[in-house]
Design a protein around this motif. Structure first.
Motif, PDB file in Angstrom:
ATOM      1  N   GLY A 110       0.814  -1.215   0.000  1.00  0.00           N
ATOM      2  CA  GLY A 110       0.000   0.000   0.000  1.00  0.00           C
ATOM      3  C   GLY A 110       0.842   1.257   0.000  1.00  0.00           C
ATOM      4  N   GLY A 131      -6.148  -0.924  -5.893  1.00  0.00           N
ATOM      5  CA  GLY A 131      -7.002  -1.515  -4.865  1.00  0.00           C
ATOM      6  C   GLY A 131      -6.911  -0.825  -3.518  1.00  0.00           C
ATOM      7  N   TRP A 132      -6.399   0.402  -3.495  1.00  0.00           N
ATOM      8  CA  TRP A 132      -6.277   1.177  -2.261  1.00  0.00           C
ATOM      9  C   TRP A 132      -6.926   2.550  -2.482  1.00  0.00           C
ATOM     10  CZ3 TRP A 132      -3.629  -0.712   2.140  1.00  0.00           C
ATOM     11  CH2 TRP A 132      -2.918  -1.905   1.963  1.00  0.00           C
ATOM     12  N   PRO A 220      -6.893   1.685   3.119  1.00  0.00           N
ATOM     13  CA  PRO A 220      -7.839   0.748   2.503  1.00  0.00           C
ATOM     14  C   PRO A 220      -8.954   1.485   1.744  1.00  0.00           C
ATOM     15  CG  PRO A 220      -7.371   0.101   4.772  1.00  0.00           C
ATOM     16  CD  PRO A 220      -6.745   1.450   4.564  1.00  0.00           C
TER      17      PRO A 220
ATOM     18  N   ARG B 246      -5.025  -6.098   5.547  1.00  0.00           N
ATOM     19  CA  ARG B 246      -4.915  -4.639   5.697  1.00  0.00           C
ATOM     20  C   ARG B 246      -5.983  -3.932   4.865  1.00  0.00           C
ATOM     21  NH1 ARG B 246       0.607  -2.266   4.325  1.00  0.00           N
ATOM     22  NH2 ARG B 246      -0.563  -0.384   4.750  1.00  0.00           N
ATOM     23  N   ARG B 247      -6.292  -4.498   3.699  1.00  0.00           N
ATOM     24  CA  ARG B 247      -7.304  -3.880   2.839  1.00  0.00           C
ATOM     25  C   ARG B 247      -8.723  -4.274   3.225  1.00  0.00           C
ATOM     26  NH1 ARG B 247      -4.143  -5.088  -2.721  1.00  0.00           N
ATOM     27  NH2 ARG B 247      -3.093  -6.469  -1.269  1.00  0.00           N
TER      28      ARG B 247
END
Lengths: 457, 457
Positions: A110, A131-132, A220, B246-247
């Protein structure tokens, strides 16, 4: 417009050697736009705009200018509000336009690297693709840049959830005033190896180094959202509610507030009725995000609050967008009344309501014809005090507002920085020991004193 | 033990004037404990331990020592692991013991002020009393102090959720090397007024100033928790799982990992079977917190993970405590095998598994008789590499581990700091530009060079 000083021909040749003739702009018609901020309040003049295309070229520019004692103002999107990115003293403008672009995304960790000239919106888009999400957002997202946001420790709408830009910053690549390239892009979340030079550069407003790229942590991407407009009879009730929501609403990501007159103004500007009609004394816009039904979670948290006089919950994307549009049109709506004085302040929670109640009277005492507009990020104690109906150079209004801020132990700049507009007040807030330490650090990292010398110190 | 240098009588008189005769300790029997770290690896000698009772007294001590050119080592709980709080070069020890105590809690804003000598556990207790939590925690919580945690930017168990100490730090009160008191306790979450001097002091290991108090942000106290031990067949599978958690797991607050041999060692030490029996190649301890059923939330997130070879979910407080006791006994269990070499490193997510797989072989190549123990905070890329069975002064093992860290673009100190143990490696990691900038800042804020001169630089 003030007259632009001439660029020394020897320096001009040296700069062309570094960046090429196409990227040293000296035609006043071309450079005029870089000499004024977007509000029109801060207007300077520059002999040249130089557009380096790499950290090495930025180092070359800094070295040449240091050798000649010529000052530089770094400039990104030029969306600042305190005159910090404008050549008010005839400085050369160092543009980050050619330092744009996203690279090196770490999908498991991330993290993302972005050039200084990359827009905040481009970082957000790249984060989403991996995806973040990027934890920082504000209305100028399409124009404001990574470099400027790091230089000013920009805040925005989600500080209550993710902190300001410094909290996202793993490390920078920057050219110090010494002309050396500091490469701290490899810094990690947990990295206690030596001083946090990147954090020091963040918020230093271009006075210690020119940020050329940043390594940013991502957060996230949460799939579900809800947003509600809540009415309160007073600022005190709204502040108490925010304290409870911060403790009790999982996924709280925004808590924005404005008064009744502000609600009416923006509704008039947009040609739509306000979210709560008639507008309550204070409207609080509360947003949360998470997994699962966020409307339920928000409704449960709101249920426990005292003093709510009305509520409108947005349960789909279109209604959320409409509520956000109201909030984000505030600056624009105020601008239709003339060029406002803008004070961006933050207060401790126990001083916030008292400040909001008292500030209009303090302003009226020195400028009876003025109108005061209050809105901001109540979740992190940050209010934007806008004042219309006074001359741009009338300092009495600013003094009244910022004096009250310091009486109440607040900060005279929450997220816009000090720039040239608030230097005297910054010294008053921080005190002589801090200012002396800052000056000593400035002398250590920018010994020639050429980086944005007119701001902050 | 090395012999303690004598304290100059004139300086002794001057220090007694500042702190009183009761608080200048020179009896070697009394000061001996302050001259060695708790692992026994770092053993120095000191002419005196001085215990100032206020920031003004700290300033007096720093001024007197600066005038005589006598160096100081600030010392809090002395729980550090890199020799950073021990008088290895005969420095006077400046103890924070009398700077303890919590004051000025802001219940609506979620902020607390604590003296440098306050234990982390005391901050946690005061936060809980105000309806909040403190975002930092680690096993030495009862002994480690606020001052030490700020000086080293301490991390701990919840960095994945709340960041390290710097992320909690609103501002410090500190005495700079110049002998001046910097009062930044009034700084707010959103405060872009000038350089972040507090963030700069955080992680500077006492080389720029002596922290006397800190203003800390608090985080919501979450009522519901769950904890699970998950088994994986490899470090790579565990790292991938952490990225997904985490996500996808709301409220993730810890993701700790260790290998099979480590699980067996700690089980033997505690006289209890490991959480997962037989222990898998890698055990991941995952904790989450929030509102509502966290066991459900955790189970749902774990359900989506690949490579899970076994799971034990703790659904009540006693089982959570038992799992945590296993994790927190790791250091103690390893210490029963002798005085270990401790390397505290962090790696980018994409390099973490490769590092964990390769490091035992690298160590074996230079120390065939050594045993390698790996555990740490996988959620933020932080591994503790402990090595037993080698002499305390055998540098080859440290060089092998830290060399591999830099090959893989990691940090040679994740949360313990550089101290005296890792100075050479810090320079290698940060590079000459960063080290020169750090030295220039050190000279600016500690011109006499008396603050912890043996560490970091």
């Amino acid at each position: 417009m003030p007259e632009a000083p001439a660029l020394d021909p020897r320096l001009a040749r040296a700069l062309v050697e570094v960046v090429g003739a196409d990227h040293l702009l000296t035609d006043p018609d071309v450079t005029a736009g870089a000499a004024v901020d977007w509000t029109g309040r801060f207007r300077g003049a520059t002999p040249a705009v130089v557009r380096p295309g790499s950290a090495a070229e930025v180092a070359g520019v800094v070295q040449r200018c240091a050798a000649e004692g010529v000052a530089l103002v770094p400039q990104g999107g030029n969306t600042g509000l305190v005159g910090g990115s404008v050549p008010l003293a005839g400085e050369v403008v160092l543009s980050s336009a050619r330092l744009a672009g996203v690279g090196d995304v770490d999908p498991d960790g991330g993290r993302i690297t972005a050039g200084a000239g990359t827009s905040i919106a481009a970082v957000q888009a790249a984060a989403a693709e991996a995806g973040w999400a990027y934890g920082v957002d504000w209305a100028a997202r399409d124009t404001a840049t990574v470099g400027g946001s790091v230089a000013t420790d920009a805040g925005g709408l989600h500080v209550v959830a993710h902190g300001s830009t410094r909290a996202q910053l793993l490390g920078v690549e920057a050219v110090l005033g010494t002309g050396e390239v500091l490469d701290d892009l490899g810094r990690l979340e947990k990295d206690a190896t030596g001083y946090d030079l990147s954090g020091l550069l963040c918020g230093s407003e271009g006075t210690l180094g020119v940020v050329t790229a940043a390594r940013l942590r991502l957060v996230p991407a949460l799939p579900d959202r809800a947003l509600a407009a809540l009415g309160f009879g007073s600022w005190a009730d709204a502040v108490t509610a925010v304290g409870l929501l911060r403790r009790g609403l999982p996924g709280l990501e925004a808590a924005e507030a404005h008064g009744a007159a502000e609600a009416a103004l923006v509704a008039g500007h947009l040609g739509a009725s306000p979210a709560l009609d008639p507008p309550p004394a204070v409207t609080l816009l509360v947003g949360c995000a998470g997994h699962g039904d966020q409307v339920d979670a928000l409704a449960a948290a709101v249920d426990g609050l005292a003093g709510v006089t009305g509520a409108a919950v947005a349960d789909d994307g279109a209604r959320r967008a409409a509520l956000w549009r109201h909030r984000e049109s505030m600056t624009e709506a105020i601008s239709t009344l003339g060029s406002p004085h803008k004070m961006d302040v933050s207060l401790p929670a126990d001083a916030l309501a008292g400040f909001a109640e008292e500030v209009p009277a303090r302003i009226a005492a020195v400028a009876p014809e003025a109108r005061t507009w209050l809105f901001g990020h109540l979740g992190d104690g940050n209010l934007h005090v806008n004042v219309t109906g006074v001359a741009p150079d009338d300092a009495a209004v600013d003094d009244a507002v910022l004096g009250l801020v310091l009486e109440r132990r607040g900060s005279i700049s929450a997220e816009h920085g000090v720039g040239t507009a608030k230097r005297r007040w910054a010294a008053e807030q921080r005190g002589p020991t801090a200012m002396a330490a800052m000056a000593a650090i400035k002398a250590a990292l920018d010994p020639a004193g050429i980086l944005n010398p007119a701001v902050l110190l």
